[in-house]
Design an enzyme around this catalytic site. Structure first.
Site, mmCIF file in Angstrom:
data_model
loop_
_atom_site.group_PDB
_atom_site.id
_atom_site.type_symbol
_atom_site.label_atom_id
_atom_site.label_comp_id
_atom_site.label_asym_id
_atom_site.label_seq_id
_atom_site.Cartn_x
_atom_site.Cartn_y
_atom_site.Cartn_z
ATOM 1 N N TYR A 10 0.867 -1.184 0.000
ATOM 2 C CA TYR A 10 0.000 0.000 0.000
ATOM 3 C C TYR A 10 0.898 1.226 0.000
ATOM 4 O O TYR A 10 1.862 1.297 0.778
ATOM 5 C CB TYR A 10 -0.897 -0.006 1.235
ATOM 6 C CG TYR A 10 -1.730 1.250 1.426
ATOM 7 C CD1 TYR A 10 -1.435 2.153 2.446
ATOM 8 C CD2 TYR A 10 -2.804 1.536 0.593
ATOM 9 C CE1 TYR A 10 -2.195 3.299 2.630
ATOM 10 C CE2 TYR A 10 -3.580 2.676 0.781
ATOM 11 C CZ TYR A 10 -3.265 3.558 1.798
ATOM 12 O OH TYR A 10 -4.010 4.703 1.977
ATOM 13 N N ASP B 84 9.422 2.702 -1.147
ATOM 14 C CA ASP B 84 8.459 3.401 -0.302
ATOM 15 C C ASP B 84 8.787 3.064 1.155
ATOM 16 O O ASP B 84 8.405 2.008 1.658
ATOM 17 C CB ASP B 84 7.030 2.978 -0.655
ATOM 18 C CG ASP B 84 6.014 3.673 0.229
ATOM 19 O OD1 ASP B 84 4.797 3.468 0.027
ATOM 20 O OD2 ASP B 84 6.428 4.428 1.134
ATOM 21 N N LYS C 154 5.542 9.730 8.243
ATOM 22 C CA LYS C 154 5.372 9.226 9.608
ATOM 23 C C LYS C 154 6.422 9.751 10.595
ATOM 24 O O LYS C 154 6.317 10.862 11.109
ATOM 25 C CB LYS C 154 5.320 7.702 9.576
ATOM 26 C CG LYS C 154 4.085 7.173 8.792
ATOM 27 C CD LYS C 154 3.984 5.672 8.788
ATOM 28 C CE LYS C 154 2.951 5.183 7.792
ATOM 29 N NZ LYS C 154 1.579 5.160 8.309
HETATM 30 P P1 KE4 Z 1 -0.354 8.570 4.408
HETATM 31 O O1 KE4 Z 1 -0.944 9.239 3.197
HETATM 32 O O2 KE4 Z 1 -1.395 7.772 5.190
HETATM 33 O O3 KE4 Z 1 0.458 9.528 5.290
HETATM 34 O O4 KE4 Z 1 0.756 7.511 3.909
HETATM 35 C C1 KE4 Z 1 0.373 6.548 2.955
HETATM 36 C C2 KE4 Z 1 1.342 5.386 3.048
HETATM 37 C C3 KE4 Z 1 2.320 5.263 2.078
HETATM 38 N N1 KE4 Z 1 3.215 4.256 2.107
HETATM 39 C C4 KE4 Z 1 3.199 3.333 3.108
HETATM 40 C C5 KE4 Z 1 4.222 2.238 3.108
HETATM 41 C C6 KE4 Z 1 2.224 3.419 4.137
HETATM 42 O O5 KE4 Z 1 2.215 2.497 5.127
HETATM 43 C C7 KE4 Z 1 1.276 4.459 4.109
HETATM 44 C C8 KE4 Z 1 0.182 4.598 5.152
HETATM 45 N N2 KE4 Z 1 0.094 3.557 6.116
HETATM 46 C C9 KE4 Z 1 -1.212 3.324 6.675
HETATM 47 C C10 KE4 Z 1 -1.082 2.144 7.641
HETATM 48 N N3 KE4 Z 1 -1.340 0.921 7.002
HETATM 49 C C11 KE4 Z 1 -1.778 4.544 7.327
HETATM 50 C C12 KE4 Z 1 -2.974 4.283 8.225
HETATM 51 C C13 KE4 Z 1 -4.239 4.816 7.619
HETATM 52 O O6 KE4 Z 1 -4.441 4.718 6.387
HETATM 53 O O7 KE4 Z 1 -5.054 5.331 8.431
#
Ligand code: KE4
Length: 425
Positions: free
Chosen positions: A142, A237, A265
């Protein structure tokens, strides 16, 4: 009704599903989410004054635990001078210099406001730099919710994907190829089926969004070689793994040099942040220098930068990675011992402060084997832990996170609790 239940009823009236991010709604584990009013160290304090040991760590940022004084003090100091200027500010330069120093593959870096923005921009940059359109991603990985990445494996498995969300036009999916992770033959076939058309490959080098999955030995090295051979941009990523698995992320552990890296993060210390960095010759294609547009009102926000700088400096001072790995191994061993004692087949992949549990007899190495896990049993385990005061990810397909605040009493209590939860299944 509890305070959380009252808040959730109010929220559902005006926020879709009552949450601002879907996973928080507990849809895959059942029940209703609790609301949190405070967090400190390894603890969440719910709106009903329940204390929970937290293994979500706000999905990764809280590697130092919640509300760490070094981070909150840095935010308070920055706050004295305002919240946002819309101009360059000194914090941005300090953050960029830290990132470049921590991650040698990053020669230049651009800040943004989320991991989604970072990966969306990385894909656009890879396409602009190579003047090619197709992107390869991997099932189970993801990368946030931009249209080009909300794609699942399609009928034309080696040449195009299918939308993985309503609202994503099929024509967008045409330009994304979705392959199995840990499958070098599929990669070779995809490049052979799309000669000169693959702009880039984006991968979570350690997968954290399908449970926790590590690469086979040599897989990432193969990825690097095949991208180099075909002139495709290799995008790591590391939004989740950056600064978590090591100061320099997975690429430091695996000794791989990607062309671009996305971050998020931890570098925001809990405030909204994302970053895209990599080879200068690629990054210089970004506006205002080059033709690839990318922008953001709050990119490089001084409060987020101050929080992230404090967090990165603390990582440099503490170098907590061996301690975090020891905590991870302690949890892994406790879970495996309990599952064995209970006679439940379980896999507990773990590296550093990331782990997950799959209730399955089959070692998990990709999306297909992850799905063989018993998600219903995970839901029961989740609630058995929550009832006992431990909060794990409300989905079988997420990763649990540890922080330095888990050391000592918290980790011992959590291991006892998770053991009791497994014995109760
Ligand atoms: P954000 O747009 O949520 O800041 O990041 C997206 C993203 C991109 N790449 C990786 C490897 C990620 O894990 C994420 C976001 N992680 C999720 C947890 N599985 C965020 C939690 C959520 O969507 O509320």
């Amino acid at each position: 009704m509890s305070t959380s239940e009252q808040l959730f009823e109010r929220a559902k009236k005006i926020i879709p599903g009552g949450v601002n991010s879907p996973v928080r709604a507990f849809r895959s584990v059942g029940g209703a989410p609790f609301f949190v009013k405070a967090a400190y160290g390894a603890t969440l304090l719910t709106a009903d004054d329940r204390e929970l040991i937290d293994f979500v760590c706000t999905w990764g940022p809280a590697i130092h635990g919640h509300n760490h004084p070094r981070i909150t003090t840095a935010i308070a100091t920055a706050l004295e001078h305002g919240t946002s200027f819309g101009t360059p500010n000194p914090y941005e330069v300090e953050m960029a210099e830290l990132i470049v120093r921590f991650v040698p593959s990053i020669q230049k870096v651009r800040m943004c406001n989320s991991g989604t923005e970072a990966t969306m921009s990385a894909v656009r940059l890879a396409r602009g730099f190579t003047r090619r359109d197709k992107i390869i991603k991997f099932a189970g990985c993801y990368h946030g919710h931009s249209d080009s990445l909300l794609i699942k494996a399609g009928s034309g498995a080696l040449t195009h994907g299918n939308p993985d969300s309503a609202g994503v036009p099929a024509v967008f999916a045409q330009e994304t190829v979705v392959l199995p992770y840990n499958d070098t033959a599929a990669l070779e076939e995809a490049f052979d089926a799309n000669p000169g058309r693959i702009a880039g490959v984006i991968v979570e080098p350690y997968c954290g969004n399908v449970g926790f999955i590590m690469p086979d030995t040599g897989y990432l090295q193969y990825l690097r070689a095949v991208c180099t051979a075909h002139g495709a941009v290799l995008i790591f990523d590391e939004v989740m793994t950056g600064f978590r698995q090591a100061k320099g992320g997975v690429q430091e552990l695996e000794k791989i040099t990607p062309d671009l890296t996305t971050l998020g993060k931890i570098i925001g210390g809990g405030l909204p942040v994302g970053a895209l960095g990599g080879r200068a010759d690629i990054m210089d294609h970004l506006a205002p220098l080059g033709p690839v547009y990318q922008a953001g009102t709050l990119s490089g926000n001084p409060l987020a930068m101050a929080a992230g700088i404090a967090g990165l400096r603390l990582l440099e001072e503490l170098d907590p990675y061996d301690r975090l790995d020891a905590l991870g191994r302690q949890v892994r061993d406790a879970l495996l011992a309990a599952a064995r004692k209970k006679g439940i087949p379980a896999q507990v992949p773990q590296r550093g402060s990331m782990f997950s549990i799959f209730f399955s007899p089959t070692p998990v190495r990709d999306y297909a084997t992850a799905l063989k896990g018993d998600a219903q049993l995970y839901a029961r385990f989740f609630h058995a832990c929550l009832d006992r005061g431990v909060y794990l990810a409300p989905s079988a397909y997420e990763t649990a996170f540890l922080s330095t605040a888990h050391e000592g009493e918290a980790i011992d209590r959590a291991c006892e609790t998770m053991t009791a939860a497994i014995m109760s299944l």
